[in-house]
Design a protein around this motif. Structure first.
Motif, PDB file in Angstrom:
ATOM      1  N   ALA A   1       7.272  -4.011   6.283  1.00 32.25           N
ATOM      2  CA  ALA A   1       8.581  -3.198   5.840  1.00 32.25           C
ATOM      3  C   ALA A   1       7.909  -1.842   4.990  1.00 32.25           C
ATOM      4  O   ALA A   1       6.887  -2.230   4.269  1.00 32.25           O
ATOM      5  CB  ALA A   1       9.577  -3.955   5.142  1.00 32.25           C
ATOM      6  N   SER A   2       8.519  -0.931   5.429  1.00 28.22           N
ATOM      7  CA  SER A   2       7.915   0.438   4.635  1.00 28.22           C
ATOM      8  C   SER A   2       9.099   1.340   4.535  1.00 28.22           C
ATOM      9  O   SER A   2      10.200   1.225   5.188  1.00 28.22           O
ATOM     10  CB  SER A   2       6.892   1.241   5.580  1.00 28.22           C
ATOM     11  N   TYR A   3       8.974   1.920   3.322  1.00 26.80           N
ATOM     12  CA  TYR A   3       9.901   2.978   2.921  1.00 26.80           C
ATOM     13  C   TYR A   3       9.335   4.466   2.621  1.00 26.80           C
ATOM     14  O   TYR A   3       8.039   4.294   1.998  1.00 26.80           O
ATOM     15  CB  TYR A   3      10.681   2.682   1.498  1.00 26.80           C
ATOM     16  N   GLY A   4       9.525   5.435   3.319  1.00 26.91           N
ATOM     17  CA  GLY A   4       9.131   6.626   2.886  1.00 26.91           C
ATOM     18  C   GLY A   4       9.837   7.886   3.094  1.00 26.91           C
ATOM     19  O   GLY A   4      10.977   7.701   3.428  1.00 26.91           O
ATOM     20  N   ARG A   5       9.298   9.012   2.925  1.00 25.47           N
ATOM     21  CA  ARG A   5       9.855  10.406   3.198  1.00 25.47           C
ATOM     22  C   ARG A   5       9.001  11.428   4.294  1.00 25.47           C
ATOM     23  O   ARG A   5       7.835  11.272   3.904  1.00 25.47           O
ATOM     24  CB  ARG A   5      10.072  11.223   2.064  1.00 25.47           C
ATOM     25  N   THR A   6       9.860  11.547   5.256  1.00 22.89           N
ATOM     26  CA  THR A   6       8.872  12.601   6.234  1.00 22.89           C
ATOM     27  C   THR A   6       9.787  13.764   6.944  1.00 22.89           C
ATOM     28  O   THR A   6      11.116  13.509   6.595  1.00 22.89           O
ATOM     29  CB  THR A   6       8.228  11.644   7.283  1.00 22.89           C
TER      30      THR A   6
ATOM     31  N   THR B   1       0.822  -1.174   0.007  1.00 24.45           N
ATOM     32  CA  THR B   1       0.110  -0.106   0.018  1.00 24.45           C
ATOM     33  C   THR B   1       0.843   1.343   0.002  1.00 24.45           C
ATOM     34  O   THR B   1       2.016   1.353   0.225  1.00 24.45           O
ATOM     35  CB  THR B   1      -0.836   0.253   1.286  1.00 24.45           C
ATOM     36  N   ALA B   2       0.355   2.334  -0.477  1.00 26.74           N
ATOM     37  CA  ALA B   2       0.972   3.836  -0.576  1.00 26.74           C
ATOM     38  C   ALA B   2       0.303   4.566   0.180  1.00 26.74           C
ATOM     39  O   ALA B   2      -1.154   4.573   0.035  1.00 26.74           O
ATOM     40  CB  ALA B   2       1.424   4.105  -1.936  1.00 26.74           C
ATOM     41  N   SER B   3       0.807   5.617   0.930  1.00 26.08           N
ATOM     42  CA  SER B   3      -0.360   6.319   1.884  1.00 26.08           C
ATOM     43  C   SER B   3       0.692   7.655   1.735  1.00 26.08           C
ATOM     44  O   SER B   3       2.026   7.686   1.762  1.00 26.08           O
ATOM     45  CB  SER B   3      -0.390   5.817   3.238  1.00 26.08           C
ATOM     46  N   ALA B   4       0.052   8.905   2.138  1.00 21.59           N
ATOM     47  CA  ALA B   4       0.626   9.953   2.061  1.00 21.59           C
ATOM     48  C   ALA B   4      -0.599  10.829   3.111  1.00 21.59           C
ATOM     49  O   ALA B   4      -1.515  10.677   2.737  1.00 21.59           O
ATOM     50  CB  ALA B   4       0.714  10.830   0.758  1.00 21.59           C
ATOM     51  N   GLY B   5       0.102  11.862   3.588  1.00 24.21           N
ATOM     52  CA  GLY B   5      -0.743  12.460   4.534  1.00 24.21           C
ATOM     53  C   GLY B   5       0.151  14.086   4.967  1.00 24.21           C
ATOM     54  O   GLY B   5       1.151  14.164   5.045  1.00 24.21           O
ATOM     55  N   TYR B   6      -0.887  14.858   5.480  1.00 26.01           N
ATOM     56  CA  TYR B   6      -0.295  16.164   6.095  1.00 26.01           C
ATOM     57  C   TYR B   6      -1.208  16.498   7.461  1.00 26.01           C
ATOM     58  O   TYR B   6      -2.303  16.177   7.360  1.00 26.01           O
ATOM     59  CB  TYR B   6      -0.647  17.343   5.038  1.00 26.01           C
ATOM     60  N   THR B   7      -0.461  16.804   8.430  1.00 32.82           N
ATOM     61  CA  THR B   7      -0.837  17.103   9.539  1.00 32.82           C
ATOM     62  C   THR B   7      -0.410  18.439  10.093  1.00 32.82           C
ATOM     63  O   THR B   7       0.801  18.735  10.352  1.00 32.82           O
ATOM     64  CB  THR B   7      -0.559  15.783  10.787  1.00 32.82           C
TER      65      THR B   7
ATOM     66  N   ASP C   1       4.296  13.395   5.530  1.00 33.39           N
ATOM     67  CA  ASP C   1       4.436  11.785   5.320  1.00 33.39           C
ATOM     68  C   ASP C   1       4.094  11.322   4.055  1.00 33.39           C
ATOM     69  O   ASP C   1       2.972  11.328   4.058  1.00 33.39           O
ATOM     70  CB  ASP C   1       3.841  11.276   6.632  1.00 33.39           C
ATOM     71  N   ALA C   2       4.771  10.451   3.703  1.00 34.89           N
ATOM     72  CA  ALA C   2       4.527   9.671   2.258  1.00 34.89           C
ATOM     73  C   ALA C   2       5.488   8.221   2.565  1.00 34.89           C
ATOM     74  O   ALA C   2       6.508   8.464   2.825  1.00 34.89           O
ATOM     75  CB  ALA C   2       4.728  10.319   1.086  1.00 34.89           C
ATOM     76  N   LYS C   3       4.621   7.334   2.362  1.00 39.40           N
ATOM     77  CA  LYS C   3       5.614   5.830   2.200  1.00 39.40           C
ATOM     78  C   LYS C   3       4.779   4.918   1.579  1.00 39.40           C
ATOM     79  O   LYS C   3       3.412   5.037   1.204  1.00 39.40           O
ATOM     80  CB  LYS C   3       5.701   5.643   3.929  1.00 39.40           C
ATOM     81  N   VAL C   4       5.447   3.732   1.489  1.00 37.61           N
ATOM     82  CA  VAL C   4       5.165   2.604   0.592  1.00 37.61           C
ATOM     83  C   VAL C   4       5.450   1.208   1.578  1.00 37.61           C
ATOM     84  O   VAL C   4       6.392   1.305   2.098  1.00 37.61           O
ATOM     85  CB  VAL C   4       5.766   2.295  -0.496  1.00 37.61           C
ATOM     86  N   THR C   5       4.175   0.476   2.018  1.00 34.06           N
ATOM     87  CA  THR C   5       4.250  -0.417   3.082  1.00 34.06           C
ATOM     88  C   THR C   5       3.942  -1.760   2.325  1.00 34.06           C
ATOM     89  O   THR C   5       2.932  -1.931   1.610  1.00 34.06           O
ATOM     90  CB  THR C   5       3.510   0.039   4.182  1.00 34.06           C
ATOM     91  N   ALA C   6       4.699  -2.621   2.871  1.00 37.99           N
ATOM     92  CA  ALA C   6       4.495  -4.003   2.480  1.00 37.99           C
ATOM     93  C   ALA C   6       4.232  -4.925   3.512  1.00 37.99           C
ATOM     94  O   ALA C   6       5.128  -5.067   4.509  1.00 37.99           O
ATOM     95  CB  ALA C   6       5.346  -4.638   1.659  1.00 37.99           C
ATOM     96  N   ARG C   7       3.027  -5.611   3.566  1.00 40.25           N
ATOM     97  CA  ARG C   7       2.830  -6.621   4.702  1.00 40.25           C
ATOM     98  C   ARG C   7       2.458  -8.020   4.363  1.00 40.25           C
ATOM     99  O   ARG C   7       2.067  -8.322   3.277  1.00 40.25           O
ATOM    100  CB  ARG C   7       1.417  -6.184   5.607  1.00 40.25           C
ATOM    101  N   ALA C   8       2.904  -8.935   4.929  1.00 40.12           N
ATOM    102  CA  ALA C   8       2.607 -10.415   4.485  1.00 40.12           C
ATOM    103  C   ALA C   8       2.700 -11.206   5.571  1.00 40.12           C
ATOM    104  O   ALA C   8       3.277 -10.985   6.673  1.00 40.12           O
ATOM    105  CB  ALA C   8       3.976 -10.905   3.503  1.00 40.12           C
ATOM    106  N   THR C   9       1.878 -12.127   5.447  1.00 42.54           N
ATOM    107  CA  THR C   9       1.854 -13.221   6.520  1.00 42.54           C
ATOM    108  C   THR C   9       2.684 -14.219   6.344  1.00 42.54           C
ATOM    109  O   THR C   9       2.881 -14.933   5.363  1.00 42.54           O
ATOM    110  CB  THR C   9       0.265 -13.879   6.436  1.00 42.54           C
ATOM    111  N   ILE C  10       3.499 -14.530   7.500  1.00 45.22           N
ATOM    112  CA  ILE C  10       4.597 -15.311   7.159  1.00 45.22           C
ATOM    113  C   ILE C  10       4.307 -16.933   7.621  1.00 45.22           C
ATOM    114  O   ILE C  10       4.754 -17.678   6.978  1.00 45.22           O
ATOM    115  CB  ILE C  10       5.775 -14.872   8.124  1.00 45.22           C
ATOM    116  N   PHE C  11       3.526 -16.917   8.700  1.00 48.21           N
ATOM    117  CA  PHE C  11       3.220 -18.377   9.057  1.00 48.21           C
ATOM    118  C   PHE C  11       1.865 -18.378   9.840  1.00 48.21           C
ATOM    119  O   PHE C  11       1.658 -17.460  10.590  1.00 48.21           O
ATOM    120  CB  PHE C  11       4.217 -18.726   9.895  1.00 48.21           C
ATOM    121  N   ASP C  12       0.914 -19.296   9.440  1.00 51.92           N
ATOM    122  CA  ASP C  12      -0.300 -19.149   9.965  1.00 51.92           C
ATOM    123  C   ASP C  12      -0.975 -20.651   9.862  1.00 51.92           C
ATOM    124  O   ASP C  12      -2.051 -20.955  10.192  1.00 51.92           O
ATOM    125  CB  ASP C  12      -1.594 -18.415   9.186  1.00 51.92           C
TER     126      ASP C  12
END
Length: 441
Positions: free
Chosen positions: A295-300, A77-83, A108-119
């Motif tokens: 894991a996420s990477y962004g600029r803030t 997912t990608a997200s961006a915000g201003y506060t 704030d602007a970032k790209v986040t990756a989420r994954a289920t490792i074990f279930d």
């Protein structure tokens, strides 16, 4: 005068019946626009809304399979915000200008990756459940095709039966009219009574009434066949088929085993049982821990020493979730899934028993109709011979009108009985194919 009007009305109805566009061309090649059984089934498969709906359900089931497999991939997912924050934390040292610990304007602007490792395999069970649902949808489509094809066979041969029955009635009417002509001549010559004429007229009126009833039944069958095939009311409906059959002994060996292997209802019940088992497995694993990673990477902004500067930032982590208490929800789900699995197993066993009984019933039906067909053939031959003798004797003044009428009625009944027996044999043969799961559509 009243009798004449009734006779005219009856003959008008019969003439309208015979002028209908739907007629049976028994045997021969199938010209353009003529419906054979195969073409009828093809139109049903092409045009019927129920089959199109079932095909769309397969598409939806395929989409559910893709949806269930998506859990194997990271969710990005990608997200961006201003506060805007005011006031912000700040501090001054020795009367100097205050130092802010965070900016008023936060970006704030970032790209986040989420994954289920074990279930504990819960995702795999979900994929199998979706695949089982797709197979069930495919079986449901084939069942719909089979049932609509069975209806097409019934209507197609039902129309042929009605056409042939009308022909038999017209044949009897023609013979009775010929007898009426002889009776009229004998009455005028004084060798017959008025009773002889009235008896013949009554038989003719009864035959015409039966022909009109058959015409009405034929029209109803035509409407049903048009609805099934999608043929418009203004288009001709001409059938090309035959009742020419040779009775043969049905082979009982292996038919029940073949039915249990090929019947779509059995396959569908097996898929339902598999689906229930997968649901139970998923319910059991609902109480297991789940490990996810992100894991996420962004600029803030907001980092010292220059809190206004936009900087790169990286974040990564692992998350362990262990259900401790869910208000007895998990135990209730396991109990429900177990009960549904047992129910699916019992339904499968019941379906198998129904299939066995149906095969045995259809086998008996084929054998019975085959015997009836041979018996009615002999009856028709005997009735034809009796009618020929009665006509000759009547024309020579050696038989009464009642004798002739009885033999003509017997011949008509024998021919109708043979038609019905032939129809039953043909339908029993298709019913046996349907019961054993043989593809005839």
């Amino acid at each position: 005068m009243k009798r004449i009007l009734i006779s005219v009305a009856a003959w008008t109805g019969v003439a309208m019946m015979l002028s209908m566009p739907c007629r049976s061309a028994l045997g021969g090649e199938s010209p353009e626009g003529v419906l054979t059984l195969e073409k009828t089934i093809g139109l049903v498969r092409e045009n019927h809304p129920a089959l199109k709906a079932a095909a769309e359900e397969i598409t939806a089931a395929d989409a559910r399979v893709t949806k269930s497999r998506s859990t194997w991939f990271p969710q990005i997912t990608a997200s961006a915000g201003y506060t805007y924050i005011d006031p912000v934390s700040e501090m001054s040292f020795g009367g100097s200008a205050p130092i802010k610990f965070m900016p008023n304007n936060n970006y704030d602007a970032k790209v986040t990756a989420r994954a289920t490792i074990f279930d504990f395999g819960k995702r795999g069970n979900g994929v199998e459940l979706a695949l089982s649902g797709k197979r069930s949808a495919e079986h449901a489509l084939e069942i719909s095709r089979r049932e609509l094809t069975w209806q097409s066979v019934q209507l197609f041969y039902g129309n042929l039966l009605l056409h042939e029955s009308i022909r038999v009635e017209q044949k009897e009417i023609g013979a009775l009219n010929k007898a009426l002509d002889f009776s009229t001549k004998r009455y005028q010559a004084g060798s017959a009574t008025r009773f002889d004429l009235l008896s013949t007229e009554v038989r003719i009126a009864a035959a015409r009434s039966r022909a009109l009833d058959l015409a009405h039944a034929l029209r109803r069958n035509e409407l049903a066949l048009r609805r099934l095939t999608g043929i418009a009311d203004n288009e001709p409906l001409t059938l090309n088929g035959s009742f020419s059959v040779t009775p043969s002994a049905a082979r009982e060996t292996g038919m029940v085993a073949q039915a249990l292997q090929q019947r779509l209802e059995v396959k569908l019940s097996i898929e339902n049982e598999k689906s229930a088992s997968q649901k139970r497995s998923i319910a059991i694993k609902e109480g297991m821990p789940v490990i996810t990673g992100s894991a996420s990477y962004g600029r803030t902004n907001g980092y010292q020493p220059d809190i206004e500067a936009i900087r790169n930032n990286i974040a990564a982590g692992l998350h362990l979730e262990i259900p401790i208490f869910t208000g007895f929800r998990n135990s209730a789900e396991r109990q429900e899934a177990t009960a549904l699995m047992h129910a699916a197993t019992l339904r499968r066993l019941d379906t198998e028993q129904q299939v066995k009984n149906e095969v045995e019933e259809m086998l008996d039906g084929v054998q019975t109709s085959s015997k009836k067909l041979l018996t009615t053939d002999a009856q028709v031959n005997q009735a034809k011979l009796a009618a020929e003798h009665a006509r000759a004797r009547f024309e020579n003044g050696m038989a009464t009108t009642l004798d002739l009428l009885d033999t003509e009625a017997s011949l008509s009944q024998a021919e109708l009985a043979r038609l019905q027996a032939t129809y039953e044999y043909v339908m029993s043969s298709y019913a046996l194919k349907r019961a054993t799961g043989e593809v005839f559509w």
